[in-house]
Structure formats: structure tokens, C-alpha cells
Enzyme design. Sequence first.
Site, PDB file in Angstrom:
ATOM      1  N   GLY A  95      28.830-102.987 -10.897  1.00 51.32           N
ATOM      2  CA  GLY A  95      29.499-103.395  -9.663  1.00 51.32           C
ATOM      3  C   GLY A  95      30.578-104.436  -9.839  1.00 51.32           C
ATOM      4  O   GLY A  95      31.321-104.715  -8.899  1.00 51.32           O
TER       5      GLY A  95
ATOM      6  N   ALA B 226      39.418-104.057  -3.959  1.00 50.59           N
ATOM      7  CA  ALA B 226      38.430-103.117  -4.483  1.00 50.59           C
ATOM      8  C   ALA B 226      38.787-101.676  -4.138  1.00 50.59           C
ATOM      9  O   ALA B 226      38.653-100.778  -4.973  1.00 50.59           O
ATOM     10  CB  ALA B 226      37.042-103.464  -3.942  1.00 50.59           C
TER      11      ALA B 226
ATOM     12  N   HIS C 112      37.223 -95.404  26.463  1.00 48.68           N
ATOM     13  CA  HIS C 112      37.192 -96.638  27.267  1.00 48.68           C
ATOM     14  C   HIS C 112      35.746 -96.960  27.636  1.00 48.68           C
ATOM     15  O   HIS C 112      34.993 -96.067  27.994  1.00 48.68           O
ATOM     16  CB  HIS C 112      38.008 -96.451  28.545  1.00 48.68           C
ATOM     17  CG  HIS C 112      37.903 -97.616  29.485  1.00 48.68           C
ATOM     18  ND1 HIS C 112      38.590 -98.794  29.272  1.00 48.68           N
ATOM     19  CD2 HIS C 112      37.178 -97.786  30.617  1.00 48.68           C
ATOM     20  CE1 HIS C 112      38.306 -99.629  30.257  1.00 48.68           C
ATOM     21  NE2 HIS C 112      37.443 -99.045  31.084  1.00 48.68           N
TER      22      HIS C 112
END
Length: 466
Positions: free
Chosen positions: A38, A321, A445
Amino acid sequence: MSYDLVVIGTGPGGYVCAIRAAQLGLKTAVVEKRATHGGTCLNVGCIPSKALLHASEAFEEANKHFGELGIEVGTVKLDLKKMQAFKQGGVDGNTKGVEFLLKKNKVDTYHGRGRIAGAGRVEVIAEDGGNQMLETKNIVIATGSDVTRLPGVTIDEKTVVSSTGALELDRVPKKLVVIGAGVIGLELGSVWRRLGAEVTVVEYLDRVLPGMDGEVGKQFQRILAKQCMVFKLSTKVTGVETGKKGATVTVEPAQGGEPEKLDADVVLVAIGRVPFTEGLGLETVGVATDDKGRIETDSHYATNVTGIYAIGDVIAGPMLAHKAEDEGVAVAEILAGQSGHVNYGVIPNVVYTFPEVASVGKSEEELKKDGIAYKAGKFPFTANGRAKANGTTDGFVKILADEKTDRVLGVHIVGADAGNLIAEVAVAMEFAASAEDIARTCHAHPTLTEAVKEAALAVDKRAIHV
């Protein structure tokens, strides 16, 4: 072992590149110096910072704003140790997820420091000094970036910290001085301000968020100032002295003048990041770099050395990233004989404070510099029904469109959930949409996305609700 591709580094760019290459049938391996995958992003960057931003925002909401909603919770207490454990849980979940994905896609993993030993050869040097050699047709360098050091200032990750240390503090500093008003400094400054720190941000330039739209920067600074963040712009740091009780930061006007001393319990150095290429052996194999230490590549991410490619923070472009991920996919597809590419004109940028700041495409300053005639449509969240109902009316949406063709050239948002709102216009820009296209699209909405539609209408001076 012999491979079609060896990727050095398993940050967002590296692991995505490896997975995509494996999907396309290439025998692939990754080399990672950390025990977990990672890279900076998942371990000490994007993921842990967002966890603390989320947790600290919830703390401030409960502590200061729940009462406004009719929710009485009594005294709110901070358990920082538990909050840090929450953050670590997010990190562990993500890093283990990457490990699983690499195994699922049959990517071989080697832990250790990767060094390019020659054409088609990657040496893996383990922590215990042991090493092994991998043979490969292609190498992709995806080693990411490191924090930029401030000359004369030593980062000890206790009193003077980088972003890594700022994520690991075991107490809330009474006074925090942040050097640098970029994304990292403002995000981490926001975390500790919400938890009780007095935060002062020192920036050499005359504005926050350098590189983003100027109007956005000005309004965002005003919003953060209302949140009690103090700014010293056009100010340079000339020294940081540490002692048992914290640190003293000496500053003076950027153009010179009387010095001033700022007391701090913790000093965060957040002046940017630099490509991390140390120990890769670039000099040995002759890979060219530019004057900023970035690896030089062509449009297919190839370096000047046959069979060696580079992506992400080690090459030119924004250190994001998602930019690295897209480059990882692109280079994997190119190596598999396909036509991978990245549209660098449509890469979103997000600041995960509250409210958030998000942008994609050109700023007004860039359009003016390039001599491009444009129209601007702007809509404030004070006029948006959902924002009014939620009490999140700070900020606005601004759409910049070509004066002749109406094609959307840039969008800038300050407001709640701006990081998600920007995705709509990124897709629109990817398909070369006009402001009229967005304006004619029916938006639900009540939602914050209606502000995007109204800004598109405002390009043609026909916004309805303002």
C-alpha cells in the site's frame, strides 16, 4: 525466477500496475520494502489521515454542533488512544486487502529493498541482509515519494514531525505550528485543531493551497480562519529550536524583516514531497532524471533505458494516488500490447478538510496565462436547499467554460462533500461536455449536486436559485 514484469513498490501505482498486468496474462512479481503493501498512501498517508479527519470531524460535531440539531449528548470526551486504534484498523483493513488482491491475481510478492542490478535484473535485499535476484523482461519503478526536508530543521517525529509523525501523536498538542499551507498541512492541522490544539500555519507564499484556483484559496482561508486556524502568509521559517518543553519556531517576512518567535509543543513540517529513488541503482544502469530528481519518461512511461518504466510520484505530474493508479493501468496495458493512456487534463484534486475543496481542469489563473477566453458560472451553497437544511452553506461551485464552444475547462468546488461532487464534472469533462450539457441534465432534489447544475446554468447567466 523469471518474469514478464517486476514492479518495485506496492503503493497505489505499483500494486494496481501489477494486478492489471497479471489480468492481461503477464507473469508478474512485486518488490516491497515494507512488511505491508500500500505504500505511503495506505500506511502513513491517505488512508490514516482520512480516518483521523473523519473521527476528529465527528468529535467536533458532537462537541460543538449537535446541540444546534436538538441532540443533547452531555460532556464529550476524547479517547485519543482509541481514536488512533480506529485509524489503525482502517490501515490494516486496506493493506490486508491489497495483499489478498495480489494473491488472488497470482502476483508473486518479495519483501525487501529493490535494486536494479542491470538490464532485466532486480535484486531484492532483505532486512537481514540476504538477497535474491529476479530476472524480468520489464521493470516498472513505482517507489513513490518522501517528505521534503526543511534545510537546518531536524525531523525527530516527536517534537518536529513530518506527516508520518503527525498521524501518530499520543497526545493533543496545546500549540501546533504547521510549516506549509498545502494540502497535507491544512488537513493534518484541521485534525489537531478539532481535537483541541491551537494551530498556526506558516506559509512562504502569499496564499494557501498554492497551485489551486486563487478565488478558492482566498475563500477557503477565510473559512478556516473562522474555525480559529491562524495564518502567517508571506512568511519564512528561519529556524526551529527544540527543548524539553517543545519547540521555538523563528519566522520573519518572506522578503526580510523583523523576526518573530512562535512557541509550539509540536511542529509539523509539510512543505511538499520529493521522488523517492534512493538505493534503486538508477546511476548504475543510467536511468535519466531531471533537476528535481524525477525519473524522465516518454509518453509510454518508458525511461531512456530499454525495459525500464516509471510511474506515480517518481515522475512528473501531480503527486496523487489516483494519478499513479491510472498510470499503473496504462503502463500494464502498454506492456501487454494495448493502448493505455491517461488524460492528465482531467485528474481531480481534493482537500479532505471540512468543508472539502475539490478541483479538476484549469484554474482561472491558468486560463488567463494561456490566453484562453472563458466564461465563469458560480453558485453559492447558501442558495442550495440541501445545504441550508443541513447547515453546511460555506463555499461555492465554479464552472469555467470555453467562451466560444462552451466546453467545460475547469471546475472548482469549496463545500461539504466536494470530493464526491467533483466526480460528476470529471466524467463530463472526459466526454468533452459543455456547460449546457450539465445544465440540461436533471439533478435530484434536494441534493448538493444541484449546486453543480446551477453553476452550469450560471455560465450562461441563467441560474434559477440565486
